[in-house]
Design a protein around this motif. Sequence first.
Motif, PDB file in Angstrom:
ATOM      1  N   UNK A 185       1.085  -1.100   0.389  1.00 41.14           N
ATOM      2  CA  UNK A 185       0.014   0.262   0.181  1.00 41.14           C
ATOM      3  C   UNK A 185       0.454   1.067   0.258  1.00 41.14           C
ATOM      4  N   UNK A 186       0.642   2.589  -0.503  1.00 35.94           N
ATOM      5  CA  UNK A 186       1.299   3.914   0.069  1.00 35.94           C
ATOM      6  C   UNK A 186       0.872   4.330   1.378  1.00 35.94           C
ATOM      7  N   UNK A 187       2.209   5.284   1.326  1.00 39.67           N
ATOM      8  CA  UNK A 187       1.734   5.508   2.364  1.00 39.67           C
ATOM      9  C   UNK A 187       2.924   6.433   2.161  1.00 39.67           C
ATOM     10  N   UNK A 188       2.257   8.077   2.015  1.00 36.56           N
ATOM     11  CA  UNK A 188       2.729   9.615   1.521  1.00 36.56           C
ATOM     12  C   UNK A 188       3.503   9.884   3.116  1.00 36.56           C
ATOM     13  N   UNK A 189       2.509   9.960   4.239  1.00 36.10           N
ATOM     14  CA  UNK A 189       3.128  10.564   5.767  1.00 36.10           C
ATOM     15  C   UNK A 189       2.953   9.352   6.706  1.00 36.10           C
ATOM     16  N   UNK A 190       3.592   9.472   8.126  1.00 29.97           N
ATOM     17  CA  UNK A 190       3.507   8.618   8.439  1.00 29.97           C
ATOM     18  C   UNK A 190       1.917   8.009   9.420  1.00 29.97           C
ATOM     19  N   UNK A 191       1.137   9.214   9.056  1.00 30.87           N
ATOM     20  CA  UNK A 191       0.338   8.763   9.674  1.00 30.87           C
ATOM     21  C   UNK A 191      -0.775   7.699   8.855  1.00 30.87           C
ATOM     22  N   UNK A 192      -0.170   7.487   7.422  1.00 33.22           N
ATOM     23  CA  UNK A 192      -1.137   6.755   6.137  1.00 33.22           C
ATOM     24  C   UNK A 192      -0.465   5.690   6.574  1.00 33.22           C
TER      25      UNK A 192
ATOM     26  N   UNK B  47       0.785  -4.099  -5.609  1.00 29.36           N
ATOM     27  CA  UNK B  47       0.575  -2.789  -5.570  1.00 29.36           C
ATOM     28  C   UNK B  47      -0.455  -1.970  -5.580  1.00 29.36           C
ATOM     29  N   UNK B  48      -0.277  -1.381  -4.639  1.00 26.32           N
ATOM     30  CA  UNK B  48      -1.317  -0.005  -4.563  1.00 26.32           C
ATOM     31  C   UNK B  48      -1.511   1.339  -5.202  1.00 26.32           C
ATOM     32  N   UNK B  49      -1.360   1.554  -6.267  1.00 24.00           N
ATOM     33  CA  UNK B  49      -1.129   3.419  -6.214  1.00 24.00           C
ATOM     34  C   UNK B  49      -1.473   4.625  -5.310  1.00 24.00           C
ATOM     35  N   UNK B  50      -1.137   5.570  -5.051  1.00 23.54           N
ATOM     36  CA  UNK B  50      -1.711   6.623  -3.915  1.00 23.54           C
ATOM     37  C   UNK B  50      -1.087   6.754  -3.362  1.00 23.54           C
ATOM     38  N   UNK B  51      -0.024   7.343  -3.374  1.00 22.65           N
ATOM     39  CA  UNK B  51       1.474   8.290  -2.186  1.00 22.65           C
ATOM     40  C   UNK B  51       0.289   9.308  -1.952  1.00 22.65           C
ATOM     41  N   UNK B  52      -0.328  10.284  -2.795  1.00 26.29           N
ATOM     42  CA  UNK B  52      -0.989  11.563  -2.264  1.00 26.29           C
ATOM     43  C   UNK B  52      -2.174  11.035  -1.926  1.00 26.29           C
ATOM     44  N   UNK B  53      -2.856  10.138  -1.813  1.00 27.29           N
ATOM     45  CA  UNK B  53      -4.460   9.955  -1.588  1.00 27.29           C
ATOM     46  C   UNK B  53      -4.402  10.100  -0.172  1.00 27.29           C
ATOM     47  N   UNK B  54      -5.363   9.924   0.505  1.00 23.88           N
ATOM     48  CA  UNK B  54      -5.774  10.059   1.219  1.00 23.88           C
ATOM     49  C   UNK B  54      -6.183   9.339   2.615  1.00 23.88           C
ATOM     50  N   UNK B  55      -5.945   9.172   3.804  1.00 24.71           N
ATOM     51  CA  UNK B  55      -6.501   8.163   4.458  1.00 24.71           C
ATOM     52  C   UNK B  55      -7.455   7.146   4.848  1.00 24.71           C
ATOM     53  N   UNK B  56      -8.610   7.869   3.981  1.00 22.98           N
ATOM     54  CA  UNK B  56     -10.322   7.333   3.543  1.00 22.98           C
ATOM     55  C   UNK B  56      -9.531   6.068   2.183  1.00 22.98           C
ATOM     56  N   UNK B  57      -8.867   6.898   1.202  1.00 18.73           N
ATOM     57  CA  UNK B  57      -8.170   5.564   0.944  1.00 18.73           C
ATOM     58  C   UNK B  57      -7.652   4.573   1.151  1.00 18.73           C
TER      59      UNK B  57
ATOM     60  N   UNK C  77     -15.400  10.972   3.719  1.00 15.92           N
ATOM     61  CA  UNK C  77     -14.673  10.152   5.301  1.00 15.92           C
ATOM     62  C   UNK C  77     -15.141  11.130   6.623  1.00 15.92           C
ATOM     63  N   UNK C  78     -15.441  11.723   7.318  1.00 16.72           N
ATOM     64  CA  UNK C  78     -15.973  12.136   8.052  1.00 16.72           C
ATOM     65  C   UNK C  78     -15.180  11.998  10.043  1.00 16.72           C
ATOM     66  N   UNK C  79     -14.696  11.782   9.589  1.00 14.11           N
ATOM     67  CA  UNK C  79     -14.088  11.416  11.188  1.00 14.11           C
ATOM     68  C   UNK C  79     -13.101   9.370  11.198  1.00 14.11           C
ATOM     69  N   UNK C  80     -12.921  10.137  12.567  1.00 14.53           N
ATOM     70  CA  UNK C  80     -11.942   8.670  13.371  1.00 14.53           C
ATOM     71  C   UNK C  80     -12.302   8.344  15.071  1.00 14.53           C
ATOM     72  N   UNK C  81     -12.619   6.650  14.594  1.00  9.09           N
ATOM     73  CA  UNK C  81     -12.964   6.634  16.361  1.00  9.09           C
ATOM     74  C   UNK C  81     -11.714   6.585  17.207  1.00  9.09           C
ATOM     75  N   UNK C  82     -11.823   7.378  18.401  1.00 11.48           N
ATOM     76  CA  UNK C  82     -11.256   7.669  19.507  1.00 11.48           C
ATOM     77  C   UNK C  82     -10.879   6.438  20.254  1.00 11.48           C
ATOM     78  N   UNK C  83     -12.363   6.802  21.395  1.00 10.96           N
ATOM     79  CA  UNK C  83     -12.449   5.799  22.051  1.00 10.96           C
ATOM     80  C   UNK C  83     -14.062   4.927  22.026  1.00 10.96           C
ATOM     81  N   UNK C  84     -13.867   4.570  22.385  1.00 10.16           N
ATOM     82  CA  UNK C  84     -16.136   3.354  22.838  1.00 10.16           C
ATOM     83  C   UNK C  84     -15.911   2.862  24.094  1.00 10.16           C
TER      84      UNK C  84
END
Length: 415
Positions: free
Chosen positions: A13-20, A256-266, A333-340
């Motif tokens: 998978x592509x990873x354009x940032x540490x978060x991705x 291989x998946x293309x897309x280092x500039x794509x979002x974390x949603x992608x 993409x509207x949100x990320x779960x932090x806790x439940x």
Amino acid sequence: MQNIKVKHPEVLAPAGTPEKLRVAIDYGADAVYIGGDAYGLRSRAGNFSFDEMAAGAAYAHERGAKVYVAANIVAHEQNLAGAGAFYRHVRDAGIDAVIVSDPSLIETAITEAPGLKVHLSTQASATNYETLNFWKNEGLERVVLAREVGIDEIKEIRQHTDIQIEAFIHGAMCIGYSGRCVLSNHLSLRDANRGGCAQNCRWKYDLFDLPENGQKRELMGHGPDGQLEKFSMSAVDMSMIEHIPDLVDAGVDSLKIEGRMKTIHYVSTVANVYSTAVRSYCADPEHYQLDPAWVDELWKVAQRELSTGFYYGVPDENFQLFGKRRRMPRYTFVGQVLAYDKASKQVTVQQRNNFGIGDTVEFYGPNFAHHSQKITDLYDDQNQPIDRAPHAMQVVHFTCAQAVQPGDFMRANEN
């Protein structure tokens, strides 16, 4: 009767940032590819410092995954200084391999950073097994095939070489041969082969004749909606989700998946889908069936029409972006779960796009976990009731009857 199992190829998978990077691995990727601060073809991606490379490699290795660094520019003389030091820093950061296309940079990586594995980039246009064997003899571990290679050709290549084969399975298709294009150089003064591509092929153009009397005449016709159809060189995107058995059986080692500039949603969605499909097929190929939900999931993040690229023949005009789109993604993409909290059934979410009471949202997580619900209450981080969460990165909570996990994501249907 015991199920027959087949070799599990790597989902890359592509990873354009540490978060991705973290997201891709959490959502099933066996490996990720990233860029450094030099020698890569995505100068506008959130490229990694050496410290970030080391942290990313550590995160991946703790979870049984790998990290590769793309350093695949076509180098000019002024690009060569410092390459040896760059590769040594990459090696010392714990990176598993570099992806390179330029022969000079390949030689530098091999001679000046011993122990660093080298993969041949798709930019080098490897299309036959003689070429793969040449690079194997030069000391490379893997070849990323040119995107113009078909399934039958891969089968033949596999029969004549044992070097690792990597092939693209999803994402944007470049109109230039194996990505080598000079449109951006001529039209935007940005060198596409040194990280500056302006994606000029995605633009819309008028087309005129060149009459001898000097009067231009527009040549474009009208599309289905009656509007003037402008000329485009833009290819549709690739998706091989419906053909995983063909890829695995052909002997591809890395998908291989293309897309280092794509979002974390992608990144999360596509890594999730392909890792699920590959695991399913490799565990029981005899009873494997394509799940239509995988295809639908990919359409939630698709940017363009989808096709199989060159795998089953040369693409025709139906694989170009002309006329009205046949299908559009309808999810945001509207949100990320932090806790439940299971006791109160309250989910805490970090907002990524505007949502609020009355919206129907879908939660999704690793291993293709999904569920949908309507938001009936909403509170800010001070526990004050609100109707909507309009502020970027705002932390909110609301009732969620079904348990979710930190790191799960939330999307909403635009309708």
